[in-house]
Design a protein around this motif. Structure first.
Motif, PDB file in Angstrom:
ATOM      1  N   VAL A   1       1.693  16.350 116.141  1.00  0.00           N
ATOM      2  CA  VAL A   1       1.657  15.034 116.787  1.00  0.00           C
ATOM      3  C   VAL A   1       2.794  14.131 116.295  1.00  0.00           C
ATOM      4  O   VAL A   1       3.308  14.286 115.197  1.00  0.00           O
ATOM      5  N   ARG A   2       3.167  13.197 117.173  1.00  0.00           N
ATOM      6  CA  ARG A   2       4.198  12.178 116.911  1.00  0.00           C
ATOM      7  C   ARG A   2       5.569  12.787 116.613  1.00  0.00           C
ATOM      8  O   ARG A   2       6.341  12.262 115.807  1.00  0.00           O
ATOM      9  N   GLY A   3       5.866  13.930 117.229  1.00  0.00           N
ATOM     10  CA  GLY A   3       7.198  14.502 117.139  1.00  0.00           C
ATOM     11  C   GLY A   3       7.537  15.166 115.822  1.00  0.00           C
ATOM     12  O   GLY A   3       8.684  15.562 115.604  1.00  0.00           O
ATOM     13  N   ARG A   4       6.558  15.325 114.947  1.00  0.00           N
ATOM     14  CA  ARG A   4       6.820  15.969 113.661  1.00  0.00           C
ATOM     15  C   ARG A   4       6.658  17.485 113.777  1.00  0.00           C
ATOM     16  O   ARG A   4       6.201  17.984 114.794  1.00  0.00           O
TER      17      ARG A   4
ATOM     18  N   GLY B   1       9.390  15.143 109.285  1.00  0.00           N
ATOM     19  CA  GLY B   1       9.408  13.986 110.177  1.00  0.00           C
ATOM     20  C   GLY B   1      10.408  14.144 111.304  1.00  0.00           C
ATOM     21  O   GLY B   1      11.211  15.086 111.337  1.00  0.00           O
ATOM     22  N   VAL B   2      10.402  13.190 112.221  1.00  0.00           N
ATOM     23  CA  VAL B   2      11.268  13.269 113.398  1.00  0.00           C
ATOM     24  C   VAL B   2      12.743  13.200 113.018  1.00  0.00           C
ATOM     25  O   VAL B   2      13.605  13.658 113.778  1.00  0.00           O
TER      26      VAL B   2
ATOM     27  N   ARG C   1       7.349  20.016 123.582  1.00  0.00           N
ATOM     28  CA  ARG C   1       6.698  18.732 123.346  1.00  0.00           C
ATOM     29  C   ARG C   1       5.576  18.887 122.332  1.00  0.00           C
ATOM     30  O   ARG C   1       4.918  19.926 122.260  1.00  0.00           O
ATOM     31  N   SER C   2       5.314  17.823 121.585  1.00  0.00           N
ATOM     32  CA  SER C   2       4.264  17.854 120.594  1.00  0.00           C
ATOM     33  C   SER C   2       2.897  17.706 121.244  1.00  0.00           C
ATOM     34  O   SER C   2       2.784  17.100 122.325  1.00  0.00           O
TER      35      SER C   2
ATOM     36  N   LEU D   1      -0.561  15.900 121.957  1.00  0.00           N
ATOM     37  CA  LEU D   1      -0.852  14.462 121.977  1.00  0.00           C
ATOM     38  C   LEU D   1      -1.954  14.083 120.999  1.00  0.00           C
ATOM     39  O   LEU D   1      -2.003  12.950 120.507  1.00  0.00           O
TER      40      LEU D   1
END
Length: 362
Positions: free
Chosen positions: A143-146, A190-191, A358-359, A361
């Motif tokens: 989630v959140r692009g990590r 992290g992103v 895509r991560s 949701l």
């Protein structure tokens, strides 16, 4: 020394423990699938880790829709939906969790040996001076692009205990390595590419391979299974059918001294409850054999709660009727594929699956 296993004719599943057969069986048809499961509990019982690779993900809404669309329409081409599922928990709280579904071309079996690659993740057999086992590498989005990066070893303690039966079977359950030493590291990236969390893991683990033409799941109203590692033995249990219907029997597998023995057992449950998504799970269950070998399981903390499955840390006690009560912390899982029949559940559960880079949701 190898023991013997008795197949389960009611479920039409061939059960054994073979390293040589820990390979891709290439089940054809829209509902054929294969999974390679790796799990572990830390030495202090506080951490749990479950990683599963699929050549065709049975909890994917696309898998379900293809399976049900196929009936009477053989001209529709079959598509595979490979996936990786990862969960790590600490003290009963999910710390890292993700499911990534890939395109069919991103799955490849190791043609020269035992192992598979799914995108940037893989598992492969290795034999070093310090032991033999699997190197499992994970690189998936959360989630959140990590991203979750992990590299862990399952070094065999008990493995390759009973060869497969001759002939073919519609479904197999290959308990390749019921007991392993597990160690390695897990990172949350992290992103911006910086390490947000670093976890060093060490514990006792388990690895199996399931391959099915379909009936192990499509005709299955529910599956409850689990495993626990004691000082001198490992136990694996399995129950099919509606959980609260305790008239059904279960199977208990005892692994000791290089042997694996299976026993049919009466299955009892009590104090059913619903998890946060409404999946019914017991607060307590037991399996008792005709020889009065007893396995008691008390689910405690949830490792992961999904729309069709739940994984829990459980207190497990084993009485082999030898005057010694063995206790440990193990993993118990419940899978209810019937919930995928609900279109709303399929839509919501799809939010847990990362696709096309895509991560997830949720």
């Amino acid at each position: 020394m190898a023991g013997s296993l008795v197949a389960q004719p009611v479920q039409k599943v061939n059960v054994y423990s073979s390293l040589k057969d820990d390979r891709w069986h290439n089940r054809v048809g829209p509902a054929g699938f294969e999974s390679w499961h790796f799990d572990a509990v830390s030495d202090d019982g506080r951490e749990a880790l479950v990683i599963t690779f699929y050549d065709n993900y049975p909890m994917s809404p696309r898998f379900y829709e293809q399976t049900n669309r196929w009936v009477g329409e053989p001209e529709i081409p079959v598509t595979r939906f490979p996936a990786i599922s990862f969960v790590y928990s600490l003290d009963g709280r999910t710390i890292l969790s993700a499911v990534n579904e890939l395109h069919s071309g991103e799955f490849a079996a190791d043609g020269d040996g035992i192992g598979c690659r799914l995108g940037a993740s893989s598992f492969r057999y290795k034999h070093e001076d310090y032991g033999a086992g699997f190197l499992v590498t994970v690189d998936i989005g959360t989630v959140r692009g990590r991203r979750i990066h992990a590299e862990l070893e399952w070094l065999f303690i008990e493995s390759d205990l009973a060869p497969p039966a001759t002939g073919t079977s519609a479904a197999i359950w290959n308990m390749v390595a019921p007991r392993s030493d597990v160690s390695g590291r897990i990172s949350l990236i992290g992103v911006r590419g910086k390490t947000r969390k670093l976890i060093h893991f060490r514990g006792s683990g388990y690895h199996d391979n399931i391959s099915s033409d379909n009936e192990r799941y499509r005709d299955l109203s529910c599956r409850m299974w689990g495993r626990g590692h004691f000082v001198d033995s490992t136990v694996v249990f399995d129950h099919h059918g509606v959980i609260k219907n305790d008239s059904k029997v279960g199977k208990m597998f005892i692994i000791r001294d290089g042997e694996i023995r299976d026993r049919t057992a009466a299955f009892e449950v009590s104090q059913m409850k619903r998890d946060r998504w409404g999946l019914a799970v017991p607060r307590w269950l037991s399996l008792v054999t005709a020889e009065n070998v007893r396995l008691n399981i008390r689910p405690m903390n949830c490792i992961r709660s999904g729309f069709s499955d739940v994984k829990m840390l459980s207190e497990i006690s084993l009485d082999l009727n030898d005057g010694k009560l063995r206790k440990t912390i193990g993993i118990t899982e419940c899978f209810d594929p019937g919930r995928l029949k609900n279109r709303l559940f399929r839509m919501i559960s799809d939010l847990e699956i990362g696709r096309d880079g895509r991560s997830p949701l949720v």
